[in-house]
Design an enzyme around this catalytic site. Structure first.
Site, short mmCIF file in Angstrom:
data_model
loop_
_atom_site.label_atom_id
_atom_site.label_comp_id
_atom_site.label_asym_id
_atom_site.label_seq_id
_atom_site.Cartn_x
_atom_site.Cartn_y
_atom_site.Cartn_z
N TYR A 1 5.35 11.47 -21.24
CA TYR A 1 5.38 10.15 -21.89
C TYR A 1 4.55 10.09 -23.17
O TYR A 1 4.44 9.03 -23.78
CB TYR A 1 4.93 9.05 -20.91
N GLY B 1 10.40 23.27 -13.94
CA GLY B 1 8.97 23.07 -13.71
C GLY B 1 8.68 22.62 -12.29
O GLY B 1 9.28 21.67 -11.80
N THR C 1 -6.48 11.99 -9.99
CA THR C 1 -5.58 12.83 -10.76
C THR C 1 -6.13 14.25 -10.83
O THR C 1 -7.11 14.59 -10.14
CB THR C 1 -5.33 12.21 -12.16
N LYS D 1 -6.07 16.02 -6.62
CA LYS D 1 -5.08 15.42 -5.73
C LYS D 1 -4.96 16.15 -4.39
O LYS D 1 -4.62 15.53 -3.38
CB LYS D 1 -3.71 15.37 -6.41
N ASP E 1 2.98 8.94 -7.11
CA ASP E 1 3.67 9.74 -8.12
C ASP E 1 5.16 9.83 -7.77
O ASP E 1 6.03 9.58 -8.61
CB ASP E 1 3.08 11.14 -8.23
#
Length: 290
Positions: free
Chosen positions: A232, A136, A72, A76, A112
Site C-alpha cells: 500500500y 510470495g 507486527t 507475530k 491480517d
C-alpha cells in the site's frame, strides 16, 4: 457484545513502526464514536530491544493500564507463547497481530487474514476463486493464502523465490484445508499456472516505494484475470496500474491495511467501525505523505 469502556490505551509493538498509519486510523475512528482513544507506537528499533522482549512489554503494558496491543514484525509468532487464549484462526495461522487484555489475561487474534478477506468482499466482490496464483509466501503471504482458502478458493498455487518456503507453506495449508487443492510451483512455471488461473495475488515486496518494479511479466495477464496486491506504499503499485490498464479488475493493498485496522478496532472496543470512512482517512493520510 460491546466492551465499550471509559477510555482506551492501545499500543503497536514492532520494528520500525513509528510511521505506521494504524494509530491515526484508530484514533480518528474513535473520535467519530465519541470515545477517548490513545494509540501509541512502541518501536523496538528506537528502544533497542529485540522481538523476544514482546512478552515483557505486554506484561508491562498490562501493569500500566493498556487495553490492547497490535503486534507486527518480528513479533507475530514470538508473542504466541505469552498469551492465555488464542483464536482458532490465529492458532492455525501460527501468528497473532492483535492482543486484547481482558481481566488480566492476554487474548490473541489475527486480523491480517480477515482484513484481506474484507478487502476482497469490498473491492472485488464475486471474484472467481476457482484457481488463484499467489506470488510470495512470507508473513503477509501466509495470511492472504489462508484468507483465500477460507473464502473457498478451490485451487491455490504458491510461488516464491525460495522454492522450499513455498513448498513448506503449501504443505501446511493443504493440511488445514484438505478438501481444497494447494500446490507449490517454481517461478519458471508461472506462465503455465497463470494461463489456467482466475486471479493473481502479489504478496512479495516488489512494487514498494523502496523496491520498485513488477513481480512478473505483465504480458502474462489477461483482462479476465483479477489482480490483487498487498502493498500500500504506494497504494497504486506498478502492478495495479498496469493490470487496470489491461482491463483487469484490481484490488490495491490499502484494502487489507484498512481491513485489519477495522477488525482490530472492533475487537478492542466492541463498536462497529465504518470501513468506508476508515479507508477514506487512510487514503487521506497517504496523500499527505504520512
Amino acid at each position: 457484545m460491546s466492551t465499550v469502556s471509559e477510555s482506551y490505551l492501545v499500543g503497536l509493538i514492532g520494528d520500525g513502526i513509528t510511521v505506521s498509519l494504524t494509530p491515526p486510523m484508530h484514533e480518528r475512528e474513535a473520535d467519530h464514536h465519541g470515545i477517548r482513544y490513545l494509540y501509541r507506537p512502541i518501536d523496538l528499533t528506537s528502544l533497542g530491544r529485540p522481538g523476544e522482549d514482546v512478552g515483557e512489554l505486554l506484561r508491562q503494558g498490562r501493569e500500566l493500564g493498556y487495553n490492547a496491543f497490535n503486534i507486527t514484525h518480528p513479533c507475530k509468532q514470538l508473542v504466541m507463547e505469552h498469551l492465555d487464549e488464542i483464536s482458532d484462526d490465529a492458532r492455525r495461522l501460527g501468528a497473532v497481530n492483535t492482543v486484547l487484555i481482558r481481566d488480566g489475561k492476554f487474548l490473541g487474534h489475527n486480523t491480517d487474514f480477515s482484513g484481506f478477506s474484507m478487502g476482497m468482499d469490498n473491492g472485488l466482490p464475486d471474484a472467481e476463486l476457482g484457481s488463484v496464483v499467489q506470488l510470495g509466501t512470507g508473513g503477509a503471504g501466509s495470511a492472504v493464502a489462508y484468507a483465500l482458502l477460507k473464502k473457498g478458493a478451490r485451487k491455490l498455487t504458491l510461488l516464491d523465490l525460495d522454492p522450499a518456503r513455498s513448498a513448506e507453506r503449501a504443505a501446511a495449508l493443504a493440511g488445514l484445508f484438505p478438501q481444497q487443492q494447494v500446490a507449490a510451483a517454481r517461478m519458471e512455471d508461472l506462465p503455465a499456472v497463470l494461463a489456467d488461473a482466475d486471479g493473481l495475488l502479489n504478496a512479495t515486496p516488489v512494487g514498494m516505494y523502496n523496491h520498485p518494479g513488477l513481480p512478473l511479466d505483465t504480458e502474462l495477464l489477461e483482462p479476465r484475470h483479477w489482480v490483487a496486491d498487498v502493498i500500500y506504499r504506494p497504494v497504486e503499485t506498478e502492478l495495479i496500474k498496469t493490470a487496470a490498464a489491461k482491463g483487469c479488475r484490481v484490488l490495491d493493498g490499502g484494502h487489507m491495511a484498512v481491513g485489519q485496522a477495522v477488525d482490530a478496532f472492533r475487537y478492542i472496543t466492541g463498536l462497529e467501525p465504518d470501513p468506508a470512512r476508515m479507508r477514506g482517512h487512510f487514503l487521506e493520510l497517504l496523500a499527505q505523505g504520512l
